[in-house]
Design a protein around this motif. Structure first.
Motif, PDB file in Angstrom:
ATOM      1  N   ILE A 116       0.869  -1.211   0.044  1.00  0.00           N
ATOM      2  CA  ILE A 116       0.022   0.092  -0.191  1.00  0.00           C
ATOM      3  C   ILE A 116       0.825   1.186   0.061  1.00  0.00           C
ATOM      4  O   ILE A 116       1.918   1.368   0.692  1.00  0.00           O
ATOM      5  N   PHE A 117       0.610   2.153  -0.831  1.00  0.00           N
ATOM      6  CA  PHE A 117       1.217   3.461  -0.942  1.00  0.00           C
ATOM      7  C   PHE A 117      -0.050   4.347  -0.253  1.00  0.00           C
ATOM      8  O   PHE A 117      -1.011   4.495  -0.517  1.00  0.00           O
ATOM      9  N   ILE A 118       0.435   5.313   0.722  1.00  0.00           N
ATOM     10  CA  ILE A 118      -0.459   6.338   1.556  1.00  0.00           C
ATOM     11  C   ILE A 118       0.362   7.539   1.389  1.00  0.00           C
ATOM     12  O   ILE A 118       1.197   7.842   2.000  1.00  0.00           O
ATOM     13  N   ASP A 119      -0.458   8.552   0.584  1.00  0.00           N
ATOM     14  CA  ASP A 119      -0.061   9.860   0.428  1.00  0.00           C
ATOM     15  C   ASP A 119      -0.065  10.684   1.631  1.00  0.00           C
ATOM     16  O   ASP A 119      -0.718  10.252   2.639  1.00  0.00           O
ATOM     17  N   GLY A 172      -4.242  11.772  -1.722  1.00  0.00           N
ATOM     18  CA  GLY A 172      -5.080  13.058  -1.316  1.00  0.00           C
ATOM     19  C   GLY A 172      -4.904  13.969  -2.607  1.00  0.00           C
ATOM     20  O   GLY A 172      -4.049  13.630  -3.499  1.00  0.00           O
ATOM     21  N   THR A 173      -5.643  14.884  -2.193  1.00  0.00           N
ATOM     22  CA  THR A 173      -5.600  16.190  -3.541  1.00  0.00           C
ATOM     23  C   THR A 173      -6.071  17.576  -3.032  1.00  0.00           C
ATOM     24  O   THR A 173      -6.993  17.452  -2.011  1.00  0.00           O
ATOM     25  N   THR A 174      -5.660  18.462  -3.761  1.00  0.00           N
ATOM     26  CA  THR A 174      -6.020  19.863  -3.215  1.00  0.00           C
ATOM     27  C   THR A 174      -7.392  20.002  -4.002  1.00  0.00           C
ATOM     28  O   THR A 174      -8.276  20.601  -3.476  1.00  0.00           O
ATOM     29  N   LEU A 183      -6.574  16.009 -11.366  1.00  0.00           N
ATOM     30  CA  LEU A 183      -6.140  16.349  -9.951  1.00  0.00           C
ATOM     31  C   LEU A 183      -5.026  17.425  -9.859  1.00  0.00           C
ATOM     32  O   LEU A 183      -4.084  17.057 -10.644  1.00  0.00           O
ATOM     33  N   THR A 184      -5.194  18.107  -9.076  1.00  0.00           N
ATOM     34  CA  THR A 184      -4.011  19.244  -8.786  1.00  0.00           C
ATOM     35  C   THR A 184      -3.628  19.507  -7.560  1.00  0.00           C
ATOM     36  O   THR A 184      -4.471  19.355  -6.481  1.00  0.00           O
ATOM     37  N   THR A 185      -2.527  20.144  -7.307  1.00  0.00           N
ATOM     38  CA  THR A 185      -2.188  20.556  -5.995  1.00  0.00           C
ATOM     39  C   THR A 185      -1.314  21.836  -5.991  1.00  0.00           C
ATOM     40  O   THR A 185      -0.990  22.310  -7.203  1.00  0.00           O
ATOM     41  N   SER A 186      -0.806  22.400  -5.139  1.00  0.00           N
ATOM     42  CA  SER A 186      -0.244  23.791  -5.243  1.00  0.00           C
ATOM     43  C   SER A 186       1.243  23.647  -5.485  1.00  0.00           C
ATOM     44  O   SER A 186       1.895  24.721  -5.772  1.00  0.00           O
ATOM     45  N   ASP A 187       1.827  22.698  -5.128  1.00  0.00           N
ATOM     46  CA  ASP A 187       3.308  22.367  -4.830  1.00  0.00           C
ATOM     47  C   ASP A 187       3.770  21.501  -5.956  1.00  0.00           C
ATOM     48  O   ASP A 187       3.465  20.391  -6.135  1.00  0.00           O
ATOM     49  N   PRO A 188       4.805  21.823  -6.930  1.00  0.00           N
ATOM     50  CA  PRO A 188       5.197  20.906  -7.775  1.00  0.00           C
ATOM     51  C   PRO A 188       6.083  19.855  -7.194  1.00  0.00           C
ATOM     52  O   PRO A 188       6.164  18.759  -7.670  1.00  0.00           O
ATOM     53  N   ARG A 189       6.797  20.080  -6.105  1.00  0.00           N
ATOM     54  CA  ARG A 189       7.393  18.891  -5.376  1.00  0.00           C
ATOM     55  C   ARG A 189       6.324  17.991  -5.041  1.00  0.00           C
ATOM     56  O   ARG A 189       6.791  16.715  -5.121  1.00  0.00           O
ATOM     57  N   GLU A 190       5.266  18.418  -4.308  1.00  0.00           N
ATOM     58  CA  GLU A 190       4.154  17.363  -4.093  1.00  0.00           C
ATOM     59  C   GLU A 190       3.673  16.535  -4.962  1.00  0.00           C
ATOM     60  O   GLU A 190       3.308  15.548  -5.153  1.00  0.00           O
ATOM     61  N   LEU A 217      -8.870  10.118  -1.873  1.00  0.00           N
ATOM     62  CA  LEU A 217      -9.752  10.413  -0.952  1.00  0.00           C
ATOM     63  C   LEU A 217      -9.806  11.956  -0.831  1.00  0.00           C
ATOM     64  O   LEU A 217      -9.120  12.502  -0.820  1.00  0.00           O
ATOM     65  N   CYS A 218     -11.134  12.168  -1.236  1.00  0.00           N
ATOM     66  CA  CYS A 218     -11.652  13.792  -1.398  1.00  0.00           C
ATOM     67  C   CYS A 218     -12.806  14.083  -1.320  1.00  0.00           C
ATOM     68  O   CYS A 218     -13.949  13.707  -1.630  1.00  0.00           O
ATOM     69  N   ASP A 219     -12.778  15.126  -0.190  1.00  0.00           N
ATOM     70  CA  ASP A 219     -14.428  15.584   0.180  1.00  0.00           C
ATOM     71  C   ASP A 219     -14.695  16.242  -0.791  1.00  0.00           C
ATOM     72  O   ASP A 219     -14.103  16.991  -1.831  1.00  0.00           O
ATOM     73  N   SER A 220     -16.118  16.576  -0.729  1.00  0.00           N
ATOM     74  CA  SER A 220     -16.926  17.222  -1.751  1.00  0.00           C
ATOM     75  C   SER A 220     -16.505  18.759  -2.049  1.00  0.00           C
ATOM     76  O   SER A 220     -16.754  19.106  -3.375  1.00  0.00           O
ATOM     77  N   THR A 221     -16.024  19.414  -0.921  1.00  0.00           N
ATOM     78  CA  THR A 221     -15.559  20.828  -1.354  1.00  0.00           C
ATOM     79  C   THR A 221     -14.486  20.965  -2.116  1.00  0.00           C
ATOM     80  O   THR A 221     -14.178  22.136  -2.733  1.00  0.00           O
TER      81      THR A 221
END
Length: 267
Positions: free
Chosen positions: A107-110, A186-188, A196-203, A220-224
């Motif tokens: 298992i990988f866990i972010d 996870g995701t932003t 799927l996007t995030t704010s940090d290129p390293r992440e 795993l992503c809440d509706s917001t």
């Protein structure tokens, strides 16, 4: 029948043994104190309730279970009140546990607050499974290792203060040498147009590599976070097998995932 003093003395010794050796077994303690295994299990349950140890399959380990409301990581963009946000994350985590394919899964866990909720739920449900877990989150690693998961690997690199994510080329290079049966990510933000996007290129680099090295990918992503976008894309929707969200998902969003062969799971 044992007196209160005898019970307290036995339990104090159990705590001392567990702290000294890191763990204890029901069978060894039952033999040591000349009592039944069920008596020891009651002792361990009582001691866990007091925060003096953690029960695991066959015994206990030192330390107390971290309450799910005390998670350290903070999402880059979470507008919900803390308690409401945490309730959603816990429900998502409880549903996601059902997706683990086997008791011997790799298992990988972010990193992130929702994946920390998942790790805490994983710890509560640990009953001796032979999982092999790789993570870029110190919090996740501590949570699952403390209950006795036999193989826990934390990636090396630089730790981000806000999300508690380990990032950098060392983490990416290590991941490229590994494979997982399933990744919990996870995701932003998650949108139909930019995935799927995030704010940090390293992440983003670590997330992208986790996904590419996994046979099955669960977000795993809440509706917001649905219908929103951040700065750096790390996956297309077609790279994702399952999105686990909450009951506030827009009514038509699930059907819009079908062309990408992505399923939506809601607790």
């Amino acid at each position: 029948m044992a007196t209160v003093a005898q019970i307290n003395g036995r339990q104090s010794t159990i705590v001392a043994i567990t702290n000294d050796t890191g763990r204890c077994s029901v069978a060894d303690l039952a033999e040591r104190f000349c009592v039944t295994a069920e008596t020891i299990r009651r002792d361990l349950k009582s001691l866990e309730a007091k925060g003096l140890l953690r029960r695991v399959h066959g015994g206990a380990v030192a330390g107390a279970l971290t309450p799910q409301s005390d998670l350290v990581a903070t999402d880059d963009d979470d507008e919900l009140p803390i308690q409401q946000s945490q309730r959603r994350k816990n429900l998502i985590a409880q549903k996601a546990i059902e997706l683990i394919p086997s008791p011997t899964a790799a298992i990988f866990i972010d990193a992130g607050s929702t994946t920390e909720a998942f790790a805490s739920t994983l710890a509560h449900n640990y009953r001796g499974q032979n999982w092999s877990i790789v993570t870029n989150s110190p919090n996740v690693a501590h949570t699952v290792a403390a209950v006795g998961v036999p193989q826990v690997t934390i990636l090396g690199g630089t730790i981000k203060a806000r999300t508690q994510a380990v990032v950098g080329p060392n983490a990416v290079e290590t991941l490229r040498s590994l494979r997982a049966d399933i990744a919990f990510m996870g995701t932003t933000a998650l949108s139909l147009t930019h995935g799927l996007t995030t704010s940090d290129p390293r992440e983003a680099a670590v997330k992208e590599t986790m996904i590419s090295q996994s046979n099955h990918v669960v977000v795993l992503c809440d509706s917001t976070k649905l219908g929103r976008e951040s700065n750096v894309q790390f996956a297309k929707l077609s790279d994702i097998d399952v999105v686990v969200s909450d009951r506030n998902v827009p009514p038509d969003f699930t059907s819009k995932l079908h062309p990408y062969d992505t399923s939506m799971v809601i607790p």
